[in-house]
Design a protein around this motif. Structure first.
Motif, PDB file in Angstrom:
ATOM      1  N   VAL A 198      -3.630  -6.160  -3.053  1.00 34.53           N
ATOM      2  CA  VAL A 198      -3.406  -4.864  -2.660  1.00 34.53           C
ATOM      3  C   VAL A 198      -3.063  -4.256  -3.561  1.00 34.53           C
ATOM      4  CG1 VAL A 198      -2.518  -3.663  -0.911  1.00 34.53           C
ATOM      5  CG2 VAL A 198      -3.252  -5.955  -0.205  1.00 34.53           C
ATOM      6  N   ASN A 199      -2.018  -4.228  -4.225  1.00 34.29           N
ATOM      7  CA  ASN A 199      -1.101  -3.203  -5.257  1.00 34.29           C
ATOM      8  C   ASN A 199       0.174  -4.015  -6.182  1.00 34.29           C
ATOM      9  OD1 ASN A 199      -0.169  -1.199  -6.042  1.00 34.29           O
ATOM     10  ND2 ASN A 199       0.493  -0.273  -4.525  1.00 34.29           N
ATOM     11  N   GLN A 208       4.918   3.220   4.596  1.00 36.51           N
ATOM     12  CA  GLN A 208       4.535   4.308   3.679  1.00 36.51           C
ATOM     13  C   GLN A 208       4.835   5.793   3.204  1.00 36.51           C
ATOM     14  OE1 GLN A 208       0.486   3.727   4.533  1.00 36.51           O
ATOM     15  NE2 GLN A 208       0.632   1.370   4.248  1.00 36.51           N
ATOM     16  N   GLU A 211       1.044  -1.305  -0.350  1.00 37.77           N
ATOM     17  CA  GLU A 211       0.276  -0.343   0.173  1.00 37.77           C
ATOM     18  C   GLU A 211       0.561   1.159  -0.178  1.00 37.77           C
ATOM     19  OE1 GLU A 211      -3.633  -2.212   2.992  1.00 37.77           O
ATOM     20  OE2 GLU A 211      -1.950   0.015   3.504  1.00 37.77           O
TER      21      GLU A 211
END
Ligand SMILES: Cc1cc2nc3c(=O)[nH]c(=O)nc-3n(C[C@H](O)[C@H](O)[C@H](O)COP(=O)(O)O)c2cc1C
Length: 414
Positions: free
Chosen positions: A96-97, A354, A52
Motif C-alpha cells: 500500500v505504501n 491519517q 496510507e
C-alpha cells in the motif's frame, strides 16, 4: 504549510533508516487476530489505512512472543507458527505504501496474562495480580522467545522491533524496584536489567543487520510504590534516575530509538493515557521526554507519547491560550525545543491515523480529533475488537450493543 507544525514534516534518521516525517503511530492493540494469533482481514484493513495515512513510523501493536501467556484473547502472536502469516501481512501493508517504517512491538504479558484463557506468570506477586512465580529457566526460555520473535519480524520484512519495557508487562515487572526477590534477575539494578540488556545483546548477535532497527517503549515512571521510576521496592516517591540509566544501557546495546511513556494502565490508567478529566498529566510525559532526550546521544531518536488528549484544543487544559493547547502546537513546539524528536499518536490514531496525509494535502479541517472519551479502552478491557467507538460506526455499534445487553441483564436481575 502552517509554521507551527512545519517541522513535523522534516525527515529523521533512525539508525541507518530514515523516517519521512516525525509522526509515529503508537502501538495500539486492537484484539482482532484469529485463534492462532495471526492477523485477520480486519487487522490488515487497519494497518493498510494507517500506511496510507503517511506517518513516518508505524509501531505494530503488542504482539506476544508466547501465545501461552497473553493479555488478550485475540492478541497477535509472533511464534514460528505465525511466520508465514506475518510475512504475507507485512508485504501487503508495504504494498500500500512502502515508506512508513514498520516495526513490531514484541511483548510478554507476565502478570498481565489473562488467567481465563492463558497462563499467568509473575516475577513477584503484586496485590491484585499474582500468578506462577517464574524461575531462571523460565527467563532463559523467554529470552530465546524474544530472539526468535525478532528473527521472525526481520525475515517477514519488518524494519525493526520495539522490545516492550513499559506499562507493567514482563519487561517492566523485571526492571521495577519492586522486584527485590533474591535471584539472578532481582534486587540490584544490575540484576533487574540483566534480562533486558541480555535480550538486546542476543538480538543484535542473531540479526546482525544494521538496517534493522531495535528500540524500546519504556515507562519512565509507573506511578505506584515500587513501580518503574520509584525510589525503592515500596517507595511511592518518584526517582527516574534508574529509568534514565535503563535507556542509556539500551542505547549502549544498540537501541536506535526510545518511545517514552509512563504509567501502568492496569494500575495508573490516567497516567499512561491522560484523559479528559485529568489531561494535565500530558505535561508529565513532556517532562519525561525531555529527561530522556537530555540523557541520550543526539542520534538516538526519542519518541514522545500522550499527545492525543490535546486534540484540536477541545480539552480542559488551563493557563494558556486555547489555540496553544493543541496537539499540533505542542508537537511542533516540543520538537523545536528538543523535548522529543518524534510524536507518537495513540488514541488519535484510532480516531484518525491519517493526520500526516491530511496536513500534507491541506485538509486539516477534515481531521477527526480524538475526544479522549476512552471508549476504545472500554472495548479493550471487554476483550472486544478495538477501534474508535466515537467516529467508526462498527465500533460505536459494538459498544452500544454490549452496554444494552448488560443493561437488560441488570434490569432482569432487579
Ligand atoms: C486501546 C488501546 C490499546 C493500546 N495498546 C497498546 C499496545 O499494544 N502497546 C503499547 O505500548 N501501548 C498501548 N497503548 C498505549 C498507547 O500506545 C499510548 O501510549 C497511550 O494511549 C498514550 O498515548 P495517546 O495519548 O496518544 O493515546 C494502548 C492504548 C489504548 C487506548
Amino acid at each position: 504549510m502552517n509554521e507551527v507544525y512545519a517541522n513535523l514534516f522534516e525527515p529523521i534518521k533512525i539508525g541507518n533508516l530514515t523516517a519521512r516525517n516525525r509522526f509515529v503511530i503508537n502501538a495500539m492493540e486492537c484484539c482482532d487476530s484469529d485463534k492462532e494469533g495471526n492477523p485477520t482481514e480486519k487487522t490488515l484493513r487497519r494497518y493498510k489505512r494507517l500506511a496510507e495515512g503517511g506517518a513516518g513510523v508505524i509501531d505494530l501493536e503488542a504482539i506476544t512472543v508466547t501465545y501461552e501467556s497473553r493479555g488478550r484473547l485475540y492478541q497477535l502472536s509472533v511464534e514460528p507458527r505465525n511466520r508465514k502469516a506475518l510475512e504475507k501481512f507485512v508485504s501487503e501493508v508495504k504494498a500500500v505504501n512502502h515508506e512508513p517504517l514498520l516495526i513490531l512491538q514484541l511483548t510478554h504479558s507476565g502478570e498481565l496474562s489473562h488467567p481465563d484463557f492463558s497462563r499467568r506468570v509473575c516475577v513477584k506477586p503484586l496485590a491484585g495480580f499474582g500468578g506462577d512465580v517464574i524461575d531462571e529457566a523460565y527467563i532463559e526460555k523467554t529470552m530465546d522467545q524474544f530472539v526468535t520473535a525478532a528473527r521472525i519480524a526481520h525475515d517477514a520484512g519488518a524494519d525493526g522491533i520495539d522490545f516492550k519495557n513499559c506499562h507493567g508487562y514482563l519487561g517492566s515487572q523485571l526492571v521495577r524496584p519492586y522486584n527485590d526477590r533474591k535471584w539472578k534477575y532481582g534486587g540490584s539494578f544490575e540484576n533487574r536489567t540483566r534480562f533486558t540488556f541480555e535480550v538486546y545483546e542476543r538480538i543484535h548477535k542473531e540479526i546482525n543487520n544494521p538496517n534493522f532497527i531495535v528500540g524500546s517503549k519504556v515507562s519512565v515512571w509507573e506511578g505506584f510504590p515500587g513501580g518503574q521510576g520509584s525510589a525503592g521496592p515500596d517507595s511511592p516517591v518518584m526517582d527516574i534516575s534508574e529509568s534514565l540509566k535503563l535507556v542509556k544501557g539500551m542505547e549502549e546495546r544498540g537501541a536506535s530509538f526510545i518511545i517514552v511513556s509512563a504509567g501502568s494502565p492496569s494500575i495508573t490508567l490516567a497516567l499512561s493515557q491522560p484523559d479528559r478529566k485529568v489531561p494535565d498529566d500530558c505535561y508529565l510525559h513532556f517532562t519525561f521526554q525531555k529527561a530522556v532526550r537530555d540523557t541520550l546521544k543526539p542520534e538516538t531518536v526519542v519518541i514522545g507519547s500522550a499527545y492525543s488528549v490535546l486534540n484540536n484544543g477541545n480539552n480542559q487544559l488551563q493557563a494558556r491560550k486555547k489555540e496553544e493547547n493543541t496537539l499540533l502546537y505542542w508537537a511542533g513546539r516540543n520538537i523545536r525545543d528538543r523535548v522529543t524528536d518524534m510524536i507518537a499518536l495513540g488514541r488519535q490514531s484510532l480516531a484518525d491515523g491519517q493526520i500526516p496525509l491530511k496536513l500534507m494535502e491541506n485538509r486539516e479541517k477534515n481531521i477527526k480529533w480524538c475526544t479522549a472519551c476512552d471508549n476504545c479502552i472500554e472495548l479493550l478491557i471487554r476483550q472486544l475488537n478495538v477501534g474508535c467507538a466515537t467516529f467508526d460506526r462498527e465500533y460505536v455499534e459494538a459498544l452500544k450493543q454490549i452496554r444494552e445487553e448488560e443493561g437488560h441483564l441488570k434490569a432482569k436481575r432487579t
